[in-house]
Design an enzyme around this catalytic site. Structure first.
Site, PDB file in Angstrom:
ATOM      1  N   CYS A 140       0.875  -1.137   0.129  1.00 33.48           N
ATOM      2  CA  CYS A 140      -0.032   0.010   0.088  1.00 33.48           C
ATOM      3  C   CYS A 140       0.935   1.090   0.075  1.00 33.48           C
ATOM      4  CB  CYS A 140      -1.034  -0.084   1.464  1.00 33.48           C
ATOM      5  SG  CYS A 140      -1.893   1.320   1.470  1.00 33.48           S
ATOM      6  N   CYS A 173      -0.991   3.704  -6.411  1.00 33.31           N
ATOM      7  CA  CYS A 173      -1.805   3.187  -5.699  1.00 33.31           C
ATOM      8  C   CYS A 173      -1.960   1.651  -6.130  1.00 33.31           C
ATOM      9  CB  CYS A 173      -3.204   3.830  -5.548  1.00 33.31           C
ATOM     10  SG  CYS A 173      -4.499   2.885  -4.681  1.00 33.31           S
TER      11      CYS A 173
END
Length: 259
Positions: free
Chosen positions: A74, A183
């Site tokens: 992440c 992302c």
């Protein structure tokens, strides 16, 4: 730490499975445990303190499964919490951040676009990284709403395409030749992105680089699996397992875990 203990990965949802795929492809004999913290997605809208606390919670769970290394799959979690994580845990930790360096190196126009969450773009780490490339025009765009749509399984929806067109059109008009996906959810948007972006724009994400770094650290710590059997992968989610199932290879266990 046993060599055949699993690699632990976590993300603010299903996006980190894109990182898991790269690691599984490069290191097929490694066992893996993946946590999808979809209940708390997206991390990009949370405060730094909230993100750190969620990361600690996820890592504690992975350590209960005897993971030998932690992969923060992440960007938002890495850019906001990597220093605190490494200061509090005595275990190898791999982070991920937007691939600015390869994008700046590749770009012929010295204009690159970065699509990322609010938490990543506004983080101190991201801000410091950008300063390293003063000769490159970096056009940032927060991908408001994209993670939520992906988490809901609406990748190919009209709403998703409309948002992407809204976010990417200004970048295209400014002449970028490289787009960084900041992302881990965003690689799942590649089919739509390719219908919107001109052919001259290269799309870059960090997945393969993270897999290579994971292998490098495992070798350095003598933790690379010595098994000659394909590794076992287990996926946990605190939301709808049926959504996660669509992002993982058929046959892998998907379990609900209340965390």
């Amino acid at each position: 730490m046993a060599k055949n203990n699993p690699i632990g990965l976590f993300d603010s949802g299903i996006g980190g499975t894109s990182i898991w795929r790269e690691i599984n492809h490069l290191l097929p004999y490694e066992n893996t445990v993946f946590l999808a913290d979809s209940k708390n997605a997206p991390y990009g809208q949370k405060t730094k303190s909230e993100i750190i606390n969620l990361c600690f919670k996820n890592i504690d769970i992975l350590l209960n499964y005897n993971c030998k290394i932690i992969v923060i799959a992440c960007n938002t979690a890495t850019t906001n919490a990597i220093s605190e994580i490494r200061a509090n845990y005595n275990i190898p930790v791999i982070g991920i951040e937007p691939a600015i360096k390869p994008a700046a190196t590749f770009s012929r126009t010295s204009k690159i676009g970065i699509l990322a969450t609010k938490g990543t773009i506004l983080s101190d780490l991201f801000t410091e990284k950008i300063k390293l490339y003063p000769e490159t025009e970096i056009i940032e765009q927060i991908g408001y709403g994209l993670v939520e749509l992906i988490e809901a399984g609406k990748i190919n929806s009209v709403e998703t395409k409309s948002l992407l067109e809204e976010y990417l059109t200004p970048m295209i008009e400014k002449g970028i030749d490289t787009l960084v996906l900041g992302c881990t959810h965003y690689p799942y948007l590649l089919p739509i992105l390719k219908t919107i972006l001109p052919l001259n724009i290269q799309i870059i994400d960090s997945g393969f680089a993270v897999a290579k770094q994971t292998k490098k650290i495992l070798v350095q710590h003598s933790l690379l699996s010595d098994s000659n059997k394909k590794g076992c992968a287990v996926f946990y989610t605190n939301a709808n397992p049926e959504i996660l199932k669509t992002f993982t290879p058929k046959g892998n266990p998907i379990e609900y875990l209340d965390f």
